[in-house]
Design an enzyme around this catalytic site. Structure first.
Site, mmCIF file in Angstrom:
data_model
loop_
_atom_site.group_PDB
_atom_site.id
_atom_site.type_symbol
_atom_site.label_atom_id
_atom_site.label_comp_id
_atom_site.label_asym_id
_atom_site.label_seq_id
_atom_site.Cartn_x
_atom_site.Cartn_y
_atom_site.Cartn_z
ATOM 1 N N ASN A 208 -13.017 88.883 18.588
ATOM 2 C CA ASN A 208 -11.594 88.654 18.359
ATOM 3 C C ASN A 208 -10.818 89.082 19.591
ATOM 4 O O ASN A 208 -11.388 89.548 20.567
ATOM 5 C CB ASN A 208 -11.127 89.397 17.101
ATOM 6 C CG ASN A 208 -11.343 90.883 17.241
ATOM 7 O OD1 ASN A 208 -10.796 91.510 18.134
ATOM 8 N ND2 ASN A 208 -12.169 91.454 16.362
ATOM 9 N N ASP A 276 -15.019 91.103 10.517
ATOM 10 C CA ASP A 276 -15.311 91.221 9.076
ATOM 11 C C ASP A 276 -16.702 90.693 8.736
ATOM 12 O O ASP A 276 -17.336 91.160 7.809
ATOM 13 C CB ASP A 276 -14.257 90.456 8.272
ATOM 14 C CG ASP A 276 -12.906 91.156 8.336
ATOM 15 O OD1 ASP A 276 -12.900 92.396 8.217
ATOM 16 O OD2 ASP A 276 -11.881 90.477 8.532
ATOM 17 N N ASP A 305 -17.485 98.051 5.931
ATOM 18 C CA ASP A 305 -16.114 98.469 6.235
ATOM 19 C C ASP A 305 -16.166 99.940 6.655
ATOM 20 O O ASP A 305 -16.401 100.826 5.831
ATOM 21 C CB ASP A 305 -15.214 98.263 5.013
ATOM 22 C CG ASP A 305 -13.747 98.434 5.388
ATOM 23 O OD1 ASP A 305 -13.413 99.445 6.049
ATOM 24 O OD2 ASP A 305 -12.945 97.553 5.033
ATOM 25 N N ILE A 306 -15.983 100.170 7.935
ATOM 26 C CA ILE A 306 -16.148 101.529 8.490
ATOM 27 C C ILE A 306 -15.084 102.459 7.925
ATOM 28 O O ILE A 306 -15.375 103.569 7.469
ATOM 29 C CB ILE A 306 -16.079 101.482 10.033
ATOM 30 C CG1 ILE A 306 -17.089 100.456 10.559
ATOM 31 C CG2 ILE A 306 -16.339 102.840 10.641
ATOM 32 C CD1 ILE A 306 -16.864 100.015 11.992
HETATM 33 O O1 C5P Z 1 -9.371 94.832 6.192
HETATM 34 P P1 C5P Z 1 -8.776 94.886 7.532
HETATM 35 O O2 C5P Z 1 -9.685 94.431 8.619
HETATM 36 O O3 C5P Z 1 -7.408 94.282 7.642
HETATM 37 O O4 C5P Z 1 -8.537 96.453 7.748
HETATM 38 C C1 C5P Z 1 -8.117 96.969 8.952
HETATM 39 C C2 C5P Z 1 -8.497 98.425 9.055
HETATM 40 O O5 C5P Z 1 -9.816 98.635 8.604
HETATM 41 C C3 C5P Z 1 -8.491 98.891 10.479
HETATM 42 O O6 C5P Z 1 -8.176 100.275 10.477
HETATM 43 C C4 C5P Z 1 -9.921 98.644 10.916
HETATM 44 O O7 C5P Z 1 -10.285 99.481 11.997
HETATM 45 C C5 C5P Z 1 -10.675 98.975 9.668
HETATM 46 N N1 C5P Z 1 -11.912 98.223 9.475
HETATM 47 C C6 C5P Z 1 -13.120 98.863 9.567
HETATM 48 N N2 C5P Z 1 -14.276 98.175 9.346
HETATM 49 C C7 C5P Z 1 -14.250 96.855 9.038
HETATM 50 C C8 C5P Z 1 -13.017 96.196 8.953
HETATM 51 C C9 C5P Z 1 -11.869 96.896 9.190
HETATM 52 O O8 C5P Z 1 -13.139 100.061 9.875
HETATM 53 N N3 C5P Z 1 -15.370 96.223 8.834
#
Ligand code: C5P
Length: 398
Positions: A208, A276, A305-306
């Site tokens: 991205n 994602d 999702d970290i």
């Molecule tokens: O769900 P979304 O991507 O909009 O969420 C954004 C937040 O979640 C950010 O803080 C991003 O660093 C974190 N995130 C994450 N791991 C993912 C997706 C998003 O830590 N796989």
């Protein structure tokens, strides 16, 4: 944050000297007093009058100015400061410092001081890359000199590469770090930043547009408040800040491993733009065209999702977990829902619609969402957003 601190600012002779006038302003804004020393070459770029007016102090220029010696000798001048800053630090000044020369006011003050010295090198890319400069840099590092920059970019001489002086706010952050006894001293903060790259095959990937600018600024601002920072970064276009422990990763799964391995931490800020999805199939060989006109169909699977993983840790969860929400519509509603869904304490929400110019730009307009509601911040530089967020984190961890 620099209240009561005294900075002796040596301005060297380079085109970047004009930025040092802004540096004086930025340092004074933060409560520092700044005593400028101009080299003769610096006076070709900025006038003593402008430096003096901005600093509201006398400007020191020559070693043999007897009035100055009567008022304050070069030894006293160098000792009276809390920190010596050389910006711009030319190749010649670096060479003088590394060689221990003392044949003008700037070099003599630098030799005579018992305080720390921070340099912000600025020069043509070839001069920066020259083995002599790199040798001097290594010598100065070994002498305990602190280095801010240089940055990579277009240069006044028309070339491109490393050699641009660090921006005034970056130098301010380095000054703060050098003088720090900040509110985050003794705290550990993990920051994720940048994009992730998800391989399609050994030579291709999906990614991205994140530059990593906001994450790097946050890490820098936290370090400036005295925090120990572990900076877990994907392949960003902005370099990581100095003074933080950098862990470089590529994929979301590597980022999760690195972020959890960095715990325990008092706080974690998840500023990375994590992909994602990743390509489901692990392909050890390059996908080839077979001439049939058939195109590959890529199947995705969801990445971990970290943020949610760390925010929902039963044991060892950082006291404060901060996520980001890059939205293109219904920013506050979506971010508020995200805060709950992910289980984090705060969400820093921003509108990344192309019309805002925020993604990859130098400014950000954010809303901080916590259990107490939404707090809208005015549009400001990413460095300022970072500084304000770092202050808030320090407050929350008090
Ligand atoms: O769900 P979304 O991507 O909009 O969420 C954004 C937040 O979640 C950010 O803080 C991003 O660093 C974190 N995130 C994450 N791991 C993912 C997706 C998003 O830590 N796989």
């Amino acid at each position: 944050m620099l209240a009561g601190k005294r900075i002796l600012l040596i301005i060297g002779g380079g085109i970047a000297a004009f930025k040092s006038l802004d540096l004086i302003r930025r340092l004074r804004e933060r409560g520092a007093s700044v005593v400028p020393v101009l080299t003769p070459a610096a006076e070709e770029f900025v006038t003593p009058l402008s430096a003096s007016a901005l600093a509201a102090e006398k400007v020191y220029r020559t070693l043999f100015d007897l009035t100055d010696e009567a008022e304050m000798g070069h030894i006293e001048l160098s000792r009276d400061a809390d920190l010596l800053v050389v910006a711009p630090c030319t190749a010649d000044l670096m060479a003088k410092m590394a060689g221990g020369h003392a044949n003008d006011l700037a070099s003599t003050v630098l030799m005579a001081t018992d305080k720390r010295v921070l340099i912000a090198p600025a020069m043509n890319v070839r001069m920066w890359e020259h083995p002599a400069t790199q040798r001097n840099l290594a010598t100065l590092r070994g002498d305990g000199v602190l280095i801010a920059g240089p940055n990579e970019g277009d240069m006044a001489c028309g070339e491109f590469g490393p050699g641009r002086m660090a921006e005034p706010l970056e130098i301010v952050a380095a000054v703060e770090a050098a003088l720090m006894d900040g509110p985050l001293k003794g705290r550990h903060v993990v920051v994720t930043s940048g994009p992730t790259h998800e391989p399609i095959d050994p030579v291709r990937y999906i990614a991205n547009r994140s530059s990593g600018a906001q994450g790097a600024a946050i890490a820098r601002a936290l370090a400036a408040l005295g925090a120990k920072v572990t900076f877990v970064t994907g392949p960003a276009s902005v370099p990581p800040p100095d003074g933080v422990a950098v862990v470089k990763v590529e994929t979301a799964r590597q980022m999760l491993d690195a972020a959890t391995a960095a715990l325990p931490a008092d706080a974690a800020v998840f500023a990375a733009a994590v992909a994602d999805w990743r390509i489901a199939e692990d392909r050890p060989q390059k996908i080839k065209k077979d001439g049939s006109g058939k195109v590959p169909v890529l199947e995705f699977s969801e990445n971990p999702d970290i943020l949610a993983t760390v925010a929902r840790m039963a044991e060892g969860r950082p006291r404060l977990v901060v996520g980001f929400a890059a939205e293109t519509e219904e920013v506050i509603a979506n971010a508020t829902a995200k805060r709950q869904r992910k289980g984090c304490d705060w969400i820093v929400a921003n509108d990344v619609s192309p019309s805002t110019g925020i993604m990859g730009g130098s400014e950000n307009a954010v809303t901080l969402i916590s259990a107490d509601g939404a707090e809208e911040w005015p549009r400001m530089g990413k460095d300022q957003v970072a500084a304000r967020l770092a202050d808030k984190i320090a407050e929350a961890l008090e």
